[in-house]
Design a protein around this motif. Structure first.
Motif, PDB file in Angstrom:
ATOM      1  N   SER A 195     -48.954   9.914   1.088  1.00 58.25           N
ATOM      2  CA  SER A 195     -49.303  10.569   1.750  1.00 58.25           C
ATOM      3  C   SER A 195     -49.035   8.990   3.202  1.00 58.25           C
ATOM      4  N   LEU A 196     -49.117   7.865   2.646  1.00 58.78           N
ATOM      5  CA  LEU A 196     -48.437   7.006   3.586  1.00 58.78           C
ATOM      6  C   LEU A 196     -46.699   7.366   3.592  1.00 58.78           C
ATOM      7  N   VAL A 204     -46.065  15.812  17.637  1.00 55.04           N
ATOM      8  CA  VAL A 204     -47.711  15.251  18.124  1.00 55.04           C
ATOM      9  C   VAL A 204     -48.631  15.807  17.062  1.00 55.04           C
ATOM     10  N   LEU A 205     -48.230  17.139  16.451  1.00 50.28           N
ATOM     11  CA  LEU A 205     -49.310  17.816  15.424  1.00 50.28           C
ATOM     12  C   LEU A 205     -49.498  16.822  13.820  1.00 50.28           C
ATOM     13  N   ARG A 206     -48.523  15.631  13.252  1.00 51.92           N
ATOM     14  CA  ARG A 206     -48.775  15.539  12.017  1.00 51.92           C
ATOM     15  C   ARG A 206     -50.405  15.883  11.859  1.00 51.92           C
ATOM     16  N   PRO A 207     -50.156  15.615  10.350  1.00 49.72           N
ATOM     17  CA  PRO A 207     -51.850  16.077  10.049  1.00 49.72           C
ATOM     18  C   PRO A 207     -51.675  13.950   8.874  1.00 49.72           C
ATOM     19  N   GLU A 208     -53.704  13.838   9.015  1.00 52.37           N
ATOM     20  CA  GLU A 208     -53.142  12.907   8.922  1.00 52.37           C
ATOM     21  C   GLU A 208     -53.079  12.570   6.966  1.00 52.37           C
ATOM     22  N   PHE A 209     -52.543  12.366   6.563  1.00 50.00           N
ATOM     23  CA  PHE A 209     -52.625  12.919   4.864  1.00 50.00           C
ATOM     24  C   PHE A 209     -53.824  11.347   4.611  1.00 50.00           C
ATOM     25  N   LEU A 210     -53.025  10.926   4.554  1.00 50.78           N
ATOM     26  CA  LEU A 210     -54.150   9.848   3.993  1.00 50.78           C
ATOM     27  C   LEU A 210     -54.847   9.689   3.936  1.00 50.78           C
ATOM     28  N   LEU A 211     -55.165   9.891   5.163  1.00 48.09           N
ATOM     29  CA  LEU A 211     -57.374  10.373   5.617  1.00 48.09           C
ATOM     30  C   LEU A 211     -58.267  11.187   5.086  1.00 48.09           C
ATOM     31  N   LEU A 212     -56.559  12.613   4.617  1.00 46.01           N
ATOM     32  CA  LEU A 212     -57.366  13.722   3.767  1.00 46.01           C
ATOM     33  C   LEU A 212     -57.351  13.771   2.422  1.00 46.01           C
ATOM     34  N   PHE A 213     -56.709  12.695   2.193  1.00 46.87           N
ATOM     35  CA  PHE A 213     -56.531  12.273   0.581  1.00 46.87           C
ATOM     36  C   PHE A 213     -57.440  11.478  -0.002  1.00 46.87           C
ATOM     37  N   VAL A 214     -58.099  10.032   0.953  1.00 49.13           N
ATOM     38  CA  VAL A 214     -59.018   9.187   0.918  1.00 49.13           C
ATOM     39  C   VAL A 214     -60.289   9.933   0.657  1.00 49.13           C
ATOM     40  N   MET A 248     -52.788   1.476   7.402  1.00 43.63           N
ATOM     41  CA  MET A 248     -51.994   2.436   8.129  1.00 43.63           C
ATOM     42  C   MET A 248     -51.884   1.675   9.239  1.00 43.63           C
ATOM     43  N   ASP A 249     -52.805   0.662   9.615  1.00 46.28           N
ATOM     44  CA  ASP A 249     -52.320  -0.021  10.752  1.00 46.28           C
ATOM     45  C   ASP A 249     -50.919  -0.868  11.405  1.00 46.28           C
ATOM     46  N   VAL A 250     -50.507  -1.401   9.614  1.00 47.64           N
ATOM     47  CA  VAL A 250     -49.860  -1.898   9.387  1.00 47.64           C
ATOM     48  C   VAL A 250     -48.646  -1.084   9.768  1.00 47.64           C
ATOM     49  N   LEU A 251     -48.455  -0.565   9.001  1.00 47.98           N
ATOM     50  CA  LEU A 251     -47.215   0.909   9.270  1.00 47.98           C
ATOM     51  C   LEU A 251     -46.773   0.855  10.504  1.00 47.98           C
ATOM     52  N   VAL A 252     -48.044   1.370  11.029  1.00 47.71           N
ATOM     53  CA  VAL A 252     -47.821   2.180  12.421  1.00 47.71           C
ATOM     54  C   VAL A 252     -47.830   1.247  13.855  1.00 47.71           C
ATOM     55  N   GLY A 253     -48.303  -0.486  13.275  1.00 51.77           N
ATOM     56  CA  GLY A 253     -47.685  -1.679  14.357  1.00 51.77           C
ATOM     57  C   GLY A 253     -48.800  -0.614  15.117  1.00 51.77           C
ATOM     58  N   THR A 254     -50.373  -0.513  14.499  1.00 51.50           N
ATOM     59  CA  THR A 254     -51.057  -0.953  15.635  1.00 51.50           C
ATOM     60  C   THR A 254     -52.140  -2.305  15.309  1.00 51.50           C
ATOM     61  N   VAL A 255     -53.012  -2.378  16.080  1.00 49.55           N
ATOM     62  CA  VAL A 255     -53.917  -3.862  15.969  1.00 49.55           C
ATOM     63  C   VAL A 255     -54.820  -3.391  13.968  1.00 49.55           C
ATOM     64  N   LEU A 256     -54.596  -4.521  13.862  1.00 54.25           N
ATOM     65  CA  LEU A 256     -55.093  -4.725  12.613  1.00 54.25           C
ATOM     66  C   LEU A 256     -56.519  -4.208  12.380  1.00 54.25           C
ATOM     67  N   GLY A 257     -56.920  -3.882  11.986  1.00 58.03           N
ATOM     68  CA  GLY A 257     -58.488  -3.442  11.580  1.00 58.03           C
ATOM     69  C   GLY A 257     -58.925  -2.258  12.719  1.00 58.03           C
ATOM     70  N   GLN A 258     -58.112  -1.452  12.976  1.00 65.12           N
ATOM     71  CA  GLN A 258     -58.256   0.043  13.841  1.00 65.12           C
ATOM     72  C   GLN A 258     -58.601   0.814  12.988  1.00 65.12           C
ATOM     73  N   HIS A 259     -57.148   0.952  12.574  1.00 63.10           N
ATOM     74  CA  HIS A 259     -57.746   2.336  11.613  1.00 63.10           C
ATOM     75  C   HIS A 259     -58.122   2.325  10.672  1.00 63.10           C
ATOM     76  N   ALA A 260     -58.173   0.688   9.856  1.00 65.08           N
ATOM     77  CA  ALA A 260     -59.255   0.484   8.824  1.00 65.08           C
ATOM     78  C   ALA A 260     -61.302   1.224   8.906  1.00 65.08           C
ATOM     79  N   LEU A 261     -61.134   0.427   9.617  1.00 59.36           N
ATOM     80  CA  LEU A 261     -62.568   1.116  11.151  1.00 59.36           C
ATOM     81  C   LEU A 261     -62.758   2.286  10.497  1.00 59.36           C
ATOM     82  N   GLY A 262     -61.895   3.119  11.178  1.00 60.25           N
ATOM     83  CA  GLY A 262     -61.917   4.231  11.153  1.00 60.25           C
ATOM     84  C   GLY A 262     -61.568   5.439   9.951  1.00 60.25           C
ATOM     85  N   PHE A 263     -61.226   4.759   9.106  1.00 57.84           N
ATOM     86  CA  PHE A 263     -61.062   5.203   7.259  1.00 57.84           C
ATOM     87  C   PHE A 263     -62.485   4.214   6.874  1.00 57.84           C
TER      88      PHE A 263
END
Lengths: 162, 365
Positions: free
Chosen positions: A20-21, A34-44, A67-82
């Protein structure tokens, strides 16, 4: 053999997370990007329900960080969401697991909405957030994928047990 | 229904409670986010995590590479011959242009020596390929296949054969992330090549449009004007083509004209970009911070041969005189105002320090 099965599931979980990564960054044609599903979160979510002792909060958080590292967002953003989604899932785990599939899909839809909102919120704090309505599309596509995911994984599990 | 695959025992009884762990990790996330945005303390962490993730990019890229190799090795002879012919033709015209260019460079250097101005001279370039991975579909970021190992650094200008593409925002060992000038979080200080009016070109989030929000209604700009980088941000060297104005809307009631421009670089098409190292001479005391030095062998180079294919149009305003900017701006230009006290809206390109521009442009990343 419970021990043997535990090791097996560990590998299966690692494999699904890795795939999923990859799916998170595989190039898609422009109109459906823009339709790309969040596979990683689905599996989580899936593993939080079916293997809660392996997919704990810490692992979910680490997935978000990757995920943050992979798509280049601020570290911790997706982490908090997950983390938030995993926390809610764990709290409701016993209940959600016995929901009928349709009901479950709606729950997943809500979880994805919460996740997307957290990401959107932090976007707004860090810099100018994207306010286009299209950014909410993955909530729908991910939730639509839930029955498919459950169907595939369950048949896989059943086959593995026999 | 989801069935359990391993163990059905609830996890709540083990270790700290679920709520406590959630609270702890949430706290860690927030601390990490603050550290990452407010200061650059996590650059090293990101460098290593990014390097650890780089095999994923390789795996995603592999089928495309394989396909390219396959079509390349089975290309028929006639097509190769035609391609060769075409390249030879292009080389010939490029050589002629280069002759012209060399004369201009010499002249430019002479003039600079007379003025004792210091601008970026002695440049080193490196070609990087854009990796075929999708990042956020709403942001204009790309990944390139060169990283810290090759000396790529944060804030490095990136060009293609037609103009400025963007700047490097994040670096790991084997790859780097580039923000394009069309990203809505990016802004670049430019000047109109025709008359030297300075202003700022802000990305709009569309690949074929830049916005120039700080030109007054009576500013002398017209459709077709070439915009070149002004070099006031200490990120982009002066005099490289950025965009061409295509629409100027003047509303007599409004203070500012609505000016839009098309980026010259092929932002959504080019697969190869050029990384640029500008060796800076010590600037005159102008209150700016230390110009970031190009790493490694960048300082030695006067390798004109591998300069970008587009000749640098001779800049016609004093470049490198960043501190003197507000004083000698032509009248009627809002550029000075924007440059002097950046409005809250443009996230980057204030000339006070290269640090500011970078931080803003990289989206406080």
């Amino acid at each position: 053999m419970p021990a043997d099965q535990g090791v097996n599931s560990r590998w299966l979980i690692a494999g699904t997370l890795l795939v999923s990564l990859l799916l998170a960054i595989v190039p898609l044609p422009e109109p459906i990007r823009v339709l790309r599903p969040e596979f990683l979160l689905l599996f989580v979510i899936y593993w939080s329900l079916s293997a809660p002792r392996i997919m704990g909060l810490t692992l979910a958080w680490a997935c978000g960080l990757l995920m943050d590292v992979l798509v280049g967002t601020v570290l911790g953003q997706h982490a908090l969401g997950f983390l938030l989604v995993a926390y809610i899932t764990h709290r409701q785990q016993l209940r959600v697991r016995v929901f009928p599939l349709l009901h479950q899909t709606f729950t997943v839809l809500m979880l994805f909405a919460v996740y997307e909102f957290v990401v959107f919120w932090i976007d707004g704090i860090v810099g100018p957030a994207i306010t286009a309505w299209q950014r909410w599309l993955p909530v729908g596509t991910s939730a639509l994928l839930w029955p498919v995911l459950v169907g595939t994984m369950e048949s896989w599990n059943r086959r593995r047990r026999h | 229904m989801v069935t359990l695959s391993s163990d059905s025992r609830p996890i709540i009884a083990r270790g700290p409670s679920l709520g406590a762990r959630f609270f702890l990790l949430a706290l860690v996330s927030i601390v990490v986010m603050v550290l990452d945005t407010r200061s650059g303390h996590l650059e090293a962490v990101r460098l290593w995590l990014g390097t650890a993730m780089s095999p994923l990019y390789v795996v995603v890229q592999a089928p495309f590479d394989f396909w390219g190799w396959l079509t390349g090795s089975f290309a028929d002879r006639a097509r190769l011959r035609a391609e060769n012919e075409q390249l030879r033709e292009e080389l010939r015209t490029a050589r002629v242009k280069l002759l012209e260019f060399e004369a201009l460079v010499l002249e430019n250097q002479r003039l600079r020596a007379i003025r004792e101005a210091s601008a970026g001279i002695g440049e080193r370039t490196l070609i990087a390929e854009i990796i075929r991975v999708d990042l956020d579909p709403f942001r204009h970021r790309v990944r390139i296949d060169k990283g810290a190992r090759e000396g790529v650094f944060k804030g490095q200008p990136v060009l293609d054969a037609h103009g400025i593409v963007g700047q490097v925002t994040r670096v790991d060992h084997y790859s780097a992330e580039v923000i394009l000038i069309s990203d809505s979080e990016h802004a670049i200080p430019v000047q109109v090549n025709r008359n030297g009016i300075r202003t700022i070109a802000v990305g709009t989030g569309e690949a074929d449009k830049l916005n120039l929000p700080f030109l007054t209604a009576d500013a002398d700009v017209a459709p077709g004007d070439l915009l070149v980088s002004s070099g006031l941000d200490d990120v982009f060297p002066a005099g490289y083509p950025v965009a061409r104005v295509f629409e100027v809307k003047r509303d007599p009631a409004a203070t500012f004209a609505a000016v839009e421009a098309v980026p010259l670089a092929q932002l959504d098409r080019s697969r190869e970009v050029l990384l640029l190292w500008v060796a800076k001479e010590p600037e005159p005391a102008d209150g700016t911070e230390e110009p970031h030095g190009a790493p490694g062998d960048a300082s030695e180079g006067t390798s004109r041969d591998d300069a970008p294919a587009t000749p640098r149009p001779p800049a016609n305003t004093p470049v490198g005189a960043a501190g003197a900017a507000p004083a000698d701006t032509p009248p009627g230009s809002a550029g000075a105002r924007a440059a002097d006290a950046p409005d809250p809206s443009p996230p980057a390109a204030a000339p006070e320090s290269q640090d500011t521009a970078q931080r803003g442009a990289s989206g406080a990343g």
